[in-house]
Enzyme design. Sequence first.
Site, PDB file in Angstrom:
ATOM      1  N   MET A 123      17.427 124.497  28.367  1.00  0.00           N
ATOM      2  CA  MET A 123      16.433 124.868  29.370  1.00  0.00           C
ATOM      3  C   MET A 123      16.900 125.972  30.301  1.00  0.00           C
ATOM      4  O   MET A 123      16.085 126.761  30.779  1.00  0.00           O
ATOM      5  CB  MET A 123      16.053 123.633  30.206  1.00  0.00           C
ATOM      6  CG  MET A 123      15.194 122.626  29.476  1.00  0.00           C
ATOM      7  SD  MET A 123      13.479 123.161  29.349  1.00  0.00           S
ATOM      8  CE  MET A 123      12.965 123.070  31.065  1.00  0.00           C
ATOM      9  N   GLY A 124      18.202 126.049  30.588  1.00  0.00           N
ATOM     10  CA  GLY A 124      18.624 127.024  31.565  1.00  0.00           C
ATOM     11  C   GLY A 124      20.125 127.179  31.657  1.00  0.00           C
ATOM     12  O   GLY A 124      20.886 126.637  30.857  1.00  0.00           O
ATOM     13  N   ASP A 152      15.093 110.833  27.628  1.00  0.00           N
ATOM     14  CA  ASP A 152      16.088 111.616  26.888  1.00  0.00           C
ATOM     15  C   ASP A 152      17.484 111.115  27.226  1.00  0.00           C
ATOM     16  O   ASP A 152      18.407 111.893  27.454  1.00  0.00           O
ATOM     17  CB  ASP A 152      15.953 113.106  27.211  1.00  0.00           C
ATOM     18  CG  ASP A 152      16.684 113.984  26.190  1.00  0.00           C
ATOM     19  OD1 ASP A 152      16.894 113.519  25.049  1.00  0.00           O
ATOM     20  OD2 ASP A 152      17.025 115.121  26.528  1.00  0.00           O
ATOM     21  N   GLY A 158      27.917 126.512  33.130  1.00  0.00           N
ATOM     22  CA  GLY A 158      27.381 125.842  31.956  1.00  0.00           C
ATOM     23  C   GLY A 158      26.025 126.393  31.574  1.00  0.00           C
ATOM     24  O   GLY A 158      25.412 127.166  32.308  1.00  0.00           O
ATOM     25  N   VAL A 182      23.502 127.018  34.377  1.00  0.00           N
ATOM     26  CA  VAL A 182      23.932 126.342  35.594  1.00  0.00           C
ATOM     27  C   VAL A 182      25.068 127.136  36.244  1.00  0.00           C
ATOM     28  O   VAL A 182      26.008 127.574  35.561  1.00  0.00           O
ATOM     29  CB  VAL A 182      24.395 124.905  35.302  1.00  0.00           C
ATOM     30  CG1 VAL A 182      24.802 124.206  36.607  1.00  0.00           C
ATOM     31  CG2 VAL A 182      23.297 124.125  34.603  1.00  0.00           C
TER      32      VAL A 182
END
Length: 456
Positions: free
Chosen positions: A19-20, A131, A15, A22
């Site tokens: 932000m990043g 969030d 995924g 996985v």
Amino acid sequence: MGTQLGEFVIQERIGAGGMGVVYRAEHPLIGKQAAIKVMRMELVSPQHVQRLLVEARAVNAIRHPGIIDIFGFGTLPDERPYVIMELLRGRPLSDFVREKRRMELESVIWVMDQMLAALGAAHRAGVVHRDLKPANVFIVEAPEAPVSVKLVDFGIAKLMESRDNPLTADGLVLGTPEFMAPEQIRGGAVGPTTDLYAAGVMMFQLLTGTRPFQGESVQVMFAHLEQSPPLPSSRLAGLPKEVDALVLQLLAKEPASRPPSAEAVREQLKRIPLREPPRAPSITKPEVAIPAGDSQTPSTQDALKAIHQPPGIGWALLGALVLLSVGAGVIRLRAVPPPEPPGPETALDAGPVEPTPPEPTPPEPTTPEPTTPEAVSPPQQPRFAKEKKELRQRIQTLRKELLRRSAGSPESAALRDSLHTIEQSANYARTAKDYAGANSALDDWEDRLKQRFPPR
């Protein structure tokens, strides 16, 4: 693939988010599997690394089975940080809230109760998620274990008792527009009731298949500030009056008017009359489809008219909303021209788009045939090249000006990080108004620079 991080070896990418990225990883000796989130290279900055570290600390402070377990943190040789966490099997709640879909009331009550149990534990540990949304609520299905709910992504969580908060600055807003509480949109103090407001938006969406406020992000945010939410029963007839009462209380504009805690909301859930006991939603099949006529959403144009601000302030939020196109963002209010609907995406750093090859060159190269519309497709031409270049140059100039004025002062860190954030968000500019919004954000940043470090 095959890289070893800590005790785990990366097996596959599973995924990606704002932000990043996985990855699924495995312990080579005992076979234990884990998920490893690696921050994107373009986001690596002291502020974002601190955000990832806060997420790990926040999760470990809660210690609840409904919160994803993070048990490792490190940095790659190229300085990208990563966290190691438990690998979840199942589906995010966002899979259950597809357009024109809703959950049965009994499943909504079950999901909300489990989610609020975990959220209450976070609040008692001094952590506000900030969030909360369906994508950050995971329905877990494990072999030989009952279905459960886990909260994930505490990346912008605020430790309520921490006096030193490096993730925010005055007038900045973090979160996702569709689920933001009014005080969060204004950049004010957040607390447990901020998360409960988002829980109210989620409950409304699970019940009806639509959120209480619809439209562009700017319209939705102004609606959160000024417009009264509709009753859930106005979208789905037959809901108990206790459901309407609870959702409207959760969506109260003033934090003090909302339920005082997640546990108080759970108690109200118990008083909602049900035909059957609460049950987990089906993971293998979609929930009940809503007839097309029930999926209407209200206009939020009136919300913009109700804002007591000068004309054009509606675009003020959108001027920085490019920051939200990759997840949680940072917004500062500034008046600029009204928005246009977004056009085809053109990333700031994507570089020129290769045009369609031209027609064959005629025999005499000194008089080439004019390029025809068929030779180079207009939609493929790089758009806003001038605006893109000017924006890059301006950011570089401002970065140099910050360095010159601050002379390396530690107080410049917040300004440096916010400029980096604006630069990254501008990658998602797609229209002339997006570029105007990015420049507006830079105008505001420049005002802050002058206040913090006046010209000598």
